[in-house]
Design a protein around this motif. Structure first.
Motif, PDB file in Angstrom:
ATOM      1  N   ASP A 180     -35.676  -7.528  53.606  1.00 38.10           N
ATOM      2  CA  ASP A 180     -36.503  -7.411  52.393  1.00 38.10           C
ATOM      3  C   ASP A 180     -36.409  -6.005  51.808  1.00 38.10           C
ATOM      4  O   ASP A 180     -36.291  -5.831  50.584  1.00 38.10           O
ATOM      5  N   THR A 181     -36.444  -5.028  52.677  1.00 39.88           N
ATOM      6  CA  THR A 181     -36.318  -3.631  52.234  1.00 39.88           C
ATOM      7  C   THR A 181     -34.958  -3.390  51.599  1.00 39.88           C
ATOM      8  O   THR A 181     -34.847  -2.715  50.563  1.00 39.88           O
ATOM      9  N   VAL A 182     -33.926  -3.957  52.202  1.00 38.87           N
ATOM     10  CA  VAL A 182     -32.563  -3.799  51.687  1.00 38.87           C
ATOM     11  C   VAL A 182     -32.444  -4.371  50.284  1.00 38.87           C
ATOM     12  O   VAL A 182     -31.900  -3.732  49.370  1.00 38.87           O
ATOM     13  N   ASN A 183     -32.954  -5.578  50.079  1.00 40.66           N
ATOM     14  CA  ASN A 183     -32.873  -6.221  48.761  1.00 40.66           C
ATOM     15  C   ASN A 183     -33.598  -5.406  47.694  1.00 40.66           C
ATOM     16  O   ASN A 183     -33.094  -5.228  46.579  1.00 40.66           O
ATOM     17  N   MET A 229     -31.625  -2.141  46.979  1.00 36.81           N
ATOM     18  CA  MET A 229     -30.400  -2.394  46.228  1.00 36.81           C
ATOM     19  C   MET A 229     -30.704  -2.651  44.755  1.00 36.81           C
ATOM     20  O   MET A 229     -29.943  -2.247  43.869  1.00 36.81           O
ATOM     21  N   GLN A 230     -31.819  -3.316  44.478  1.00 37.94           N
ATOM     22  CA  GLN A 230     -32.227  -3.528  43.095  1.00 37.94           C
ATOM     23  C   GLN A 230     -32.540  -2.192  42.419  1.00 37.94           C
ATOM     24  O   GLN A 230     -32.154  -1.964  41.263  1.00 37.94           O
ATOM     25  N   GLU A 231     -33.234  -1.313  43.143  1.00 38.27           N
ATOM     26  CA  GLU A 231     -33.547   0.008  42.604  1.00 38.27           C
ATOM     27  C   GLU A 231     -32.276   0.828  42.393  1.00 38.27           C
ATOM     28  O   GLU A 231     -32.148   1.561  41.414  1.00 38.27           O
ATOM     29  N   ASP A 289     -29.418   3.161  34.479  1.00 34.64           N
ATOM     30  CA  ASP A 289     -30.150   4.222  33.774  1.00 34.64           C
ATOM     31  C   ASP A 289     -29.273   5.448  33.543  1.00 34.64           C
ATOM     32  O   ASP A 289     -29.432   6.159  32.547  1.00 34.64           O
ATOM     33  N   LYS A 290     -28.361   5.693  34.462  1.00 39.62           N
ATOM     34  CA  LYS A 290     -27.450   6.835  34.328  1.00 39.62           C
ATOM     35  C   LYS A 290     -26.269   6.526  33.416  1.00 39.62           C
ATOM     36  O   LYS A 290     -25.456   7.406  33.137  1.00 39.62           O
ATOM     37  N   GLY A 291     -26.159   5.275  32.975  1.00 42.90           N
ATOM     38  CA  GLY A 291     -25.055   4.894  32.103  1.00 42.90           C
ATOM     39  C   GLY A 291     -23.746   4.651  32.828  1.00 42.90           C
ATOM     40  O   GLY A 291     -22.680   4.604  32.205  1.00 42.90           O
ATOM     41  N   LEU A 292     -23.820   4.477  34.153  1.00 41.13           N
ATOM     42  CA  LEU A 292     -22.601   4.258  34.930  1.00 41.13           C
ATOM     43  C   LEU A 292     -22.058   2.844  34.754  1.00 41.13           C
ATOM     44  O   LEU A 292     -20.864   2.610  34.929  1.00 41.13           O
ATOM     45  N   ILE A 293     -22.959   1.927  34.409  1.00 42.69           N
ATOM     46  CA  ILE A 293     -22.560   0.533  34.218  1.00 42.69           C
ATOM     47  C   ILE A 293     -22.982   0.095  32.827  1.00 42.69           C
ATOM     48  O   ILE A 293     -24.141   0.264  32.430  1.00 42.69           O
ATOM     49  N   ASP A 294     -22.036  -0.438  32.056  1.00 45.63           N
ATOM     50  CA  ASP A 294     -22.362  -0.972  30.741  1.00 45.63           C
ATOM     51  C   ASP A 294     -21.946  -2.432  30.684  1.00 45.63           C
ATOM     52  O   ASP A 294     -21.573  -3.031  31.702  1.00 45.63           O
ATOM     53  N   GLU A 295     -21.996  -3.010  29.522  1.00 39.02           N
ATOM     54  CA  GLU A 295     -21.699  -4.438  29.390  1.00 39.02           C
ATOM     55  C   GLU A 295     -20.258  -4.759  29.770  1.00 39.02           C
ATOM     56  O   GLU A 295     -19.946  -5.860  30.208  1.00 39.02           O
ATOM     57  N   GLY A 296     -19.356  -3.797  29.606  1.00 43.46           N
ATOM     58  CA  GLY A 296     -17.957  -4.033  29.932  1.00 43.46           C
ATOM     59  C   GLY A 296     -17.597  -3.706  31.365  1.00 43.46           C
ATOM     60  O   GLY A 296     -16.447  -3.830  31.765  1.00 43.46           O
ATOM     61  N   GLY A 297     -18.573  -3.266  32.154  1.00 48.22           N
ATOM     62  CA  GLY A 297     -18.325  -2.895  33.548  1.00 48.22           C
ATOM     63  C   GLY A 297     -18.641  -1.426  33.780  1.00 48.22           C
ATOM     64  O   GLY A 297     -19.543  -0.862  33.152  1.00 48.22           O
ATOM     65  N   ILE A 298     -17.879  -0.807  34.660  1.00 43.13           N
ATOM     66  CA  ILE A 298     -18.108   0.598  34.999  1.00 43.13           C
ATOM     67  C   ILE A 298     -17.557   1.498  33.901  1.00 43.13           C
ATOM     68  O   ILE A 298     -16.453   1.287  33.405  1.00 43.13           O
ATOM     69  N   SER A 299     -18.339   2.506  33.511  1.00 42.54           N
ATOM     70  CA  SER A 299     -17.911   3.479  32.517  1.00 42.54           C
ATOM     71  C   SER A 299     -17.188   4.631  33.219  1.00 42.54           C
ATOM     72  O   SER A 299     -17.804   5.374  33.990  1.00 42.54           O
ATOM     73  N   PHE A 300     -15.884   4.780  32.965  1.00 48.25           N
ATOM     74  CA  PHE A 300     -15.088   5.783  33.670  1.00 48.25           C
ATOM     75  C   PHE A 300     -15.634   7.191  33.479  1.00 48.25           C
ATOM     76  O   PHE A 300     -15.851   7.927  34.453  1.00 48.25           O
ATOM     77  N   TRP A 301     -15.861   7.587  32.222  1.00 43.86           N
ATOM     78  CA  TRP A 301     -16.270   8.971  31.962  1.00 43.86           C
ATOM     79  C   TRP A 301     -17.667   9.261  32.491  1.00 43.86           C
ATOM     80  O   TRP A 301     -17.934  10.360  32.992  1.00 43.86           O
ATOM     81  N   ALA A 356     -26.645   7.313  53.976  1.00 43.05           N
ATOM     82  CA  ALA A 356     -27.628   6.234  54.075  1.00 43.05           C
ATOM     83  C   ALA A 356     -27.382   5.158  53.017  1.00 43.05           C
ATOM     84  O   ALA A 356     -27.525   3.962  53.294  1.00 43.05           O
ATOM     85  N   ILE A 357     -26.999   5.571  51.813  1.00 40.85           N
ATOM     86  CA  ILE A 357     -26.689   4.606  50.750  1.00 40.85           C
ATOM     87  C   ILE A 357     -25.482   3.757  51.134  1.00 40.85           C
ATOM     88  O   ILE A 357     -25.449   2.551  50.884  1.00 40.85           O
ATOM     89  N   LEU A 358     -24.512   4.385  51.768  1.00 43.65           N
ATOM     90  CA  LEU A 358     -23.337   3.638  52.223  1.00 43.65           C
ATOM     91  C   LEU A 358     -23.748   2.614  53.286  1.00 43.65           C
ATOM     92  O   LEU A 358     -23.293   1.460  53.261  1.00 43.65           O
ATOM     93  N   GLY A 359     -24.598   3.039  54.214  1.00 40.89           N
ATOM     94  CA  GLY A 359     -25.095   2.115  55.229  1.00 40.89           C
ATOM     95  C   GLY A 359     -25.918   0.992  54.630  1.00 40.89           C
ATOM     96  O   GLY A 359     -25.829  -0.168  55.060  1.00 40.89           O
ATOM     97  N   LEU A 360     -26.713   1.330  53.617  1.00 42.23           N
ATOM     98  CA  LEU A 360     -27.514   0.333  52.907  1.00 42.23           C
ATOM     99  C   LEU A 360     -26.618  -0.706  52.236  1.00 42.23           C
ATOM    100  O   LEU A 360     -26.878  -1.923  52.333  1.00 42.23           O
TER     101      LEU A 360
END
Length: 205
Positions: free
Chosen positions: A49-52, A55-57, A64-76, A110-114
Motif C-alpha cells: 500500500d505504501t509503495v502504490n 509511486m503515485q506521488e 509537475d517538473k515537466g519531465l512527462i508530457d502528452e507525447g512522453g518524456i521531455s528530453f530537454w 531508495a527511489i530505485l528500490g521503490l
C-alpha cells in the motif's frame, strides 16, 4: 597546442584526478548506493500500500517538473533536471563537516528500490524493471554517484581548508568543474537520449 590537443590533455588530467582523488570515494559511495537500494527493495516489498501511494506521488512530481508530457518524456526537461540535480549534489559540498551529499545518495537509491518493489508487486516483474532502467541507468547512475563523489570531495576539502591543511582551493574547484564538464554532462546527455527515445521503445510504450 591545438584545440584538440588541449582537449586531450584536459581529459587526461581529469582522468588522473579521478584515479588519485575520487576513485576511492566513488567506489565506497557506489557500494552504499547498491546497499541502500537493495535494502529499500525488500523493505518496500512488504508494504504494498505504501509503495502504490509513493509511486503515485513520484509520478505526480515528474509531471509537475515537466519531465512527462502528452507525447512522453521531455528530453530537454529531463536533461535539465538531471544536470541540476547533479550540480546540487556538488554544491552541497560547500557546507563543511556535514557531508550533505549523502542525502541525495540515499534518496535516489531508495527511489530505485521503490521502483523495483513496485514492479514486483504490480506483477510486471524485475525483468521489465531492468529493461526500463538499465539502458539509461548504466550511464545515469554512475554520473549521479560521480556528482555525489565530487560533493563529498568538496566537503572534505572545505574541512581541510578550515583546518589549514588544504591544497590550492582554486585548483580543487577547477578539478571539480572540469570533471563535471567532461564526465558528468556527456554521461547525462547520453542517458537522457536513451531514456527519451530508446527505453520507451523497449518497453513498448
Amino acid at each position: 597546442m591545438t584545440i584538440w590537443n588541449r582537449f586531450q590533455q584536459e581529459c587526461k588530467d581529469t582522468a588522473l584526478f579521478f584515479r588519485e582523488r575520487l576513485l576511492r570515494i566513488f567506489l565506497i559511495l557506489s557500494l552504499i548506493f547498491i546497499g541502500v537500494g537493495v535494502a529499500s527493495y525488500f523493505l518496500f516489498l512488504s508494504n504494498p500500500d505504501t509503495v502504490n501511494n509513493m509511486m503515485q506521488e513520484l509520478a505526480k512530481s515528474f509531471q509537475d517538473k515537466g519531465l512527462i508530457d502528452e507525447g512522453g518524456i521531455s528530453f530537454w526537461s529531463l536533461l535539465g533536471n538531471n544536470l541540476w540535480a547533479s550540480a546540487v549534489c556538488i554544491l552541497m559540498g560547500f557546507l563543511p563537516f556535514l557531508f550533505l551529499p549523502v542525502i541525495p545518495l540515499a534518496s535516489n537509491a531508495a527511489i530505485l528500490g521503490l521502483s523495483a518493489a513496485y514492479s514486483s508487486i504490480s506483477g510486471m516483474g524485475l525483468a521489465i524493471f531492468a529493461v526500463g532502467i538499465l539502458p539509461h541507468g548504466i550511464l545515469e547512475l554512475p554520473a549521479l554517484v560521480l556528482s555525489i563523489s565530487l560533493g563529498f570531495y568538496l566537503c572534505k576539502e572545505m574541512v581541510k581548508q578550515i583546518l589549514g591543511r588544504a591544497d590550492s582551493f582554486l585548483k580543487t574547484l577547477c578539478n571539480i568543474a572540469r570533471t563535471f564538464t567532461l564526465f558528468v554532462i556527456p554521461l547525462m546527455f547520453a542517458a537522457a537520449l536513451i531514456e527519451t527515445y530508446v527505453t520507451p521503445r523497449l518497453l513498448g510504450v
